[in-house]
Write an enzyme that holds these catalytic residues in place. Structure first.
Site, PDB file in Angstrom:
ATOM      1  N   ILE B  62       0.805  -1.231   0.000  1.00 63.03           N
ATOM      2  CA  ILE B  62       0.000   0.000   0.000  1.00 63.03           C
ATOM      3  C   ILE B  62       0.829   1.267   0.000  1.00 63.03           C
ATOM      4  O   ILE B  62       0.307   2.354  -0.172  1.00 63.03           O
ATOM      5  CB  ILE B  62      -1.011   0.045   1.174  1.00 63.03           C
ATOM      6  CG1 ILE B  62      -0.315  -0.229   2.507  1.00 63.03           C
ATOM      7  CG2 ILE B  62      -2.145  -0.906   0.931  1.00 63.03           C
ATOM      8  CD1 ILE B  62      -1.254  -0.094   3.702  1.00 63.03           C
ATOM      9  N   GLY B  63       2.106   1.150   0.215  1.00 65.94           N
ATOM     10  CA  GLY B  63       2.867   2.390   0.199  1.00 65.94           C
ATOM     11  C   GLY B  63       4.344   2.136   0.224  1.00 65.94           C
ATOM     12  O   GLY B  63       4.812   1.053   0.536  1.00 65.94           O
ATOM     13  N   GLU B  64       5.055   3.176  -0.152  1.00 59.72           N
ATOM     14  CA  GLU B  64       6.496   3.076  -0.114  1.00 59.72           C
ATOM     15  C   GLU B  64       7.085   4.393   0.343  1.00 59.72           C
ATOM     16  O   GLU B  64       6.692   5.451  -0.124  1.00 59.72           O
ATOM     17  CB  GLU B  64       7.038   2.757  -1.501  1.00 59.72           C
ATOM     18  CG  GLU B  64       8.527   2.677  -1.453  1.00 59.72           C
ATOM     19  CD  GLU B  64       9.149   2.430  -2.803  1.00 59.72           C
ATOM     20  OE1 GLU B  64       8.457   2.578  -3.811  1.00 59.72           O
ATOM     21  OE2 GLU B  64      10.334   2.120  -2.804  1.00 59.72           O
ATOM     22  N   GLY B  66      10.906   6.321   1.974  1.00 56.61           N
ATOM     23  CA  GLY B  66      12.351   6.234   1.842  1.00 56.61           C
ATOM     24  C   GLY B  66      12.913   5.080   2.662  1.00 56.61           C
ATOM     25  O   GLY B  66      13.940   4.503   2.328  1.00 56.61           O
ATOM     26  N   MET B  67      12.223   4.742   3.734  1.00 56.51           N
ATOM     27  CA  MET B  67      12.744   3.747   4.658  1.00 56.51           C
ATOM     28  C   MET B  67      12.265   2.334   4.391  1.00 56.51           C
ATOM     29  O   MET B  67      12.925   1.368   4.751  1.00 56.51           O
ATOM     30  CB  MET B  67      12.333   4.116   6.087  1.00 56.51           C
ATOM     31  CG  MET B  67      13.091   5.285   6.639  1.00 56.51           C
ATOM     32  SD  MET B  67      14.826   4.898   6.752  1.00 56.51           S
ATOM     33  CE  MET B  67      15.420   6.341   7.596  1.00 56.51           C
ATOM     34  N   LYS B  86       5.046  -2.671   8.124  1.00 56.65           N
ATOM     35  CA  LYS B  86       6.078  -1.904   7.434  1.00 56.65           C
ATOM     36  C   LYS B  86       7.386  -2.683   7.490  1.00 56.65           C
ATOM     37  O   LYS B  86       7.874  -3.001   8.573  1.00 56.65           O
ATOM     38  CB  LYS B  86       6.232  -0.560   8.131  1.00 56.65           C
ATOM     39  CG  LYS B  86       7.229   0.372   7.490  1.00 56.65           C
ATOM     40  CD  LYS B  86       7.161   1.729   8.180  1.00 56.65           C
ATOM     41  CE  LYS B  86       7.807   2.802   7.312  1.00 56.65           C
ATOM     42  NZ  LYS B  86       7.457   4.142   7.762  1.00 56.65           N
ATOM     43  N   ASP B 179       9.704  12.054  13.410  1.00 56.09           N
ATOM     44  CA  ASP B 179       9.590  12.061  11.946  1.00 56.09           C
ATOM     45  C   ASP B 179       8.175  12.496  11.549  1.00 56.09           C
ATOM     46  O   ASP B 179       7.541  11.863  10.719  1.00 56.09           O
ATOM     47  CB  ASP B 179       9.921  10.671  11.398  1.00 56.09           C
ATOM     48  CG  ASP B 179      10.127  10.669   9.884  1.00 56.09           C
ATOM     49  OD1 ASP B 179      10.385  11.762   9.325  1.00 56.09           O
ATOM     50  OD2 ASP B 179      10.023   9.602   9.270  1.00 56.09           O
TER      51      ASP B 179
END
Lengths: 227, 414
Positions: B62-64, B66-67, B86, B179
């Site tokens: 569902i997402g990307e 930088g980490m 994640k 963050d």
């Protein structure tokens, strides 16, 4: 080199012919690089294939051993040495058409290649590596077209060369209307398929599967050295 | 027939006989790279759908960030539910990451706030990559949500105030986010109510590593992680001391963006100067005030104003009158001059909404002068020395002139 390596096997000639069709261009390029004009190179190439299919040349170069690339070049050199001069070549093989090859295209391709100081052998290897990539690329493109995904191929093919970053995935995804995650998967699949196709292509030209890696590394070295 | 083009990746010249116009050397490199580390891990991640990680089955990417990559996953035991999982990209010391996560786990378990997604599990995959499991939140990043629903300034402030309150809750439990950024503040809709939900609490701390040239830049020279919301003290490699005011700073940047539609520093400009440039810019360069930044945007400003239900002139006027003091106070370089807590930040937003006096104000002239002197102390000292030298010289000359005049008067005058 699988089936093409066993003269007695069924389909031997077909397999050999298919390979020659895929890789005749490097031979032509080699001859041109050695100083033959386009007519000579054409005649030598056709004559060479005519001889190859009669299996006369196979006596001295056993294709089941080593790489088809080295074999073909060595066989061609022998053939040219035997022919001695152009006159004899035309007597023997000249005019014969073993394979329907498009020399016009060959000459056009040859003209596009870098005009630097590669030796004929290096030039042959470089053309060979390109031919393998082109074969695989054409198959990849055809597969995507068949699946109705030509637009994906066109948009994602650039990532075969450059490692995509987060931003470029986002751009590519937006262009084809998919999520960034899906684009990442699509790029990954494209790269993996391309890799498999090139390796399959190369597997046909070596005698053992273990040699594929070796050949890939060699061709990579050729491509980076020649530029 | 050589074509003067070069491969962007390996800088080799590209000839016209290249397949599909791509660099043959790069193509062959991909083929040769079969065992490459990043590639195998990538493959494992991308192709891993349907596989189990710990107690969780991966369902969808569902997402990307930088980490890492974020998956929708399903937990079967002890309860069946959907979670976000994640997986952190290769390149970190998994043992350390997990140790830091375990150390904070107790505190994380104490977070109970409807605007905080809980991170409740973590571990390492079979490939040795760290992963975190948290509540699955379906929503848009707060900036996207506000623009898509064309929220006006009040509505944005009300939504943002809730974010500050949730961050304050975590701070009181001893957890700093480290963050905060729009992609970690998602807005979900419950009926007709918009609820901001902060994700990744506890993750950044577990992933924290000293900020250096190497941790910031990938092999391709691209910066990883988010620099745009990073406080000066976080950008300082020598500094280990991070407190709630670092989150206050990040919230200030988010508010700046919510109000003006752009970041205080252009991302490109920020990343152009390399590691040292980034650090210096974050530590020293004062952001332009939102009203000035907005009016300098040119034609893009109109669209931004429209997304806030107003026009550029009205929005700039409104920001400049006093609203912009709030994000600027949160973003001050010296943390002692920021809001002391996210709660104080929230209160000031409420003050603005009520029409009450703000605790934030414009920077005073004395402050600017003092800052100028501190920054340019050497040049200021030289100039002062020159001026005082001139003054002394002038005074001495004048004194000598006067005494000479007197002497002449004494001799000839009488």
């Amino acid at each position: 080199m699988l089936r093409a390596g066993e003269p007695g096997a069924t389909g031997y000639r077909e397999a050999l012919e298919a390979l020659c069709r895929a890789y005749w261009l490097p031979l032509y390029a080699y001859l041109r690089r050695r100083g033959c004009n386009c007519h000579q190179a054409e005649d030598y190439t056709q004559g060479f294939f005519a001889r190859l299919f009669e299996r006369q040349a196979l006596v001295r170069a056993d294709p089941t051993r080593g790489k088809f690339r080295s074999f073909l070049l060595a066989a061609l050199k022998n053939f040219v040495a035997d022919e001695r001069d152009y006159a004899q070549a035309s007597k023997r093989g000249g005019g014969a058409r073993a394979l329907p090859l498009d020399f016009g295209e060959a000459e056009a391709r040859y003209a596009l290649a870098p005009s630097d100081t590669l030796s004929p052998e290096e030039f042959f290897d470089r053309s060979w590596a390109l031919a393998a990539l082109q074969q695989a690329m054409a198959k990849l493109k055809a597969e995507y077209a068949e699946a109705g995904k030509e637009h994906l191929f066109e948009r994602f093919k650039g990532s075969l060369q450059v490692d995509a970053n987060v931003a470029s995935y986002r751009d590519m995804a937006a262009d084809v209307g998919m999520s960034a995650g899906a684009a990442r998967v699509a790029v990954h699949r494209l790269r993996r398929r391309f890799r498999d196709l090139v390796r399959q292509e190369i597997a046909q030209t070596v005698s053992e599967p273990a040699e594929v890696d070796e050949e890939v590394n060699y061709l990579f070295a050729v491509l980076t050295a020649s530029v | 027939m050589v074509v003067e083009r070069r491969c962007p990746e390996c800088n080799a010249p590209l000839y016209q006989d290249a397949p599909e116009d791509l660099c043959p050397a790069c193509l062959m490199r991909i083929v040769a790279q079969r065992g490459g580390n990043a590639e195998t891990n990538d493959a494992a991640l991308v192709e891993g759908l349907g596989t189990m990680i710990g107690r969780y089955t991966l369902i969808k990417l569902i997402g990307e960030g930088g980490m890492g990559l974020v998956y929708l996953a399903e937990q079967q035991e002890p309860v069946k539910r959907r979670v976000a999982l994640k997986i952190i990209k290769p390149g970190m010391d998994s043992k350390q990451v997990i140790a830091r996560f375990e150390a904070e786990r107790q505190a994380l378990a104490l977070l109970h706030h409807f605007s905080i997604a809980r991170v409740f599990d973590g571990g390492t995959t079979e490939d040795g990559l760290p992963y975190f499991v948290m509540d699955y939140v379906k929503g848009l990043p707060i900036t996207d949500y506000c623009d898509r629903h064309k929220l006006n300034v009040e509505q944005r402030l009300i939504l943002f105030r809730q974010v500050c309150e949730a961050v304050h809750h975590a701070h009181q439990k001893g957890i700093i986010h480290r963050d905060l950024k729009p992609s970690n503040i998602l807005v979900t809709v419950d009926g007709d109510r918009a609820i901001p939900v902060i994700i990744d609490f506890g993750v950044a701390k577990a992933l924290s590593q000293p900020l250096t040239d190497r941790t910031l830049v990938t092999e391709q020279g691209q910066f990883i992680g988010t620099l745009e919301y990073m406080s000066p003290e976080q950008a300082d490699p020598a500094n280990q001391d991070i407190d709630v005011r670092s989150d206050v700073y990040a919230l200030g940047v988010v508010l700046y963006e919510l109000l003006t539609g752009v970041l205080p520093f252009e991302s490109q400009e920020l990343r152009a100067g390399g590691f040292e440039g980034v650090r210096r810019m974050i530590a020293e360069q004062e952001p332009r005030t939102p009203s000035v930044r907005l009016t300098n945007l040119g034609p893009a400003a109109a669209k931004i104003a429209r997304a806030r239900g107003t026009n550029v002139a009205a929005l700039a006027r409104r920001l400049g009158r006093e609203l912009e003091w709030i994000p600027l106070k949160a973003m001050r370089k010296e943390r002692a001059r920021r809001y002391r807590s996210a709660a104080e930040f929230a209160d000031d937003i409420q003050n603005y909404l009520n029409g009450s006096p703000l605790s934030a104000g414009p920077e005073s002239t004395v402050y600017h002068m003092r800052k100028f002197v501190r920054k340019h102390h050497l040049s200021v000292a030289v100039v002062l020395a020159l001026i005082s030298g001139l003054a002394i010289g002038l005074a001495v000359t004048l004194a000598m002139y006067i005494s000479m005049q007197r002497m002449l008067d004494t001799i000839f005058g009488q």
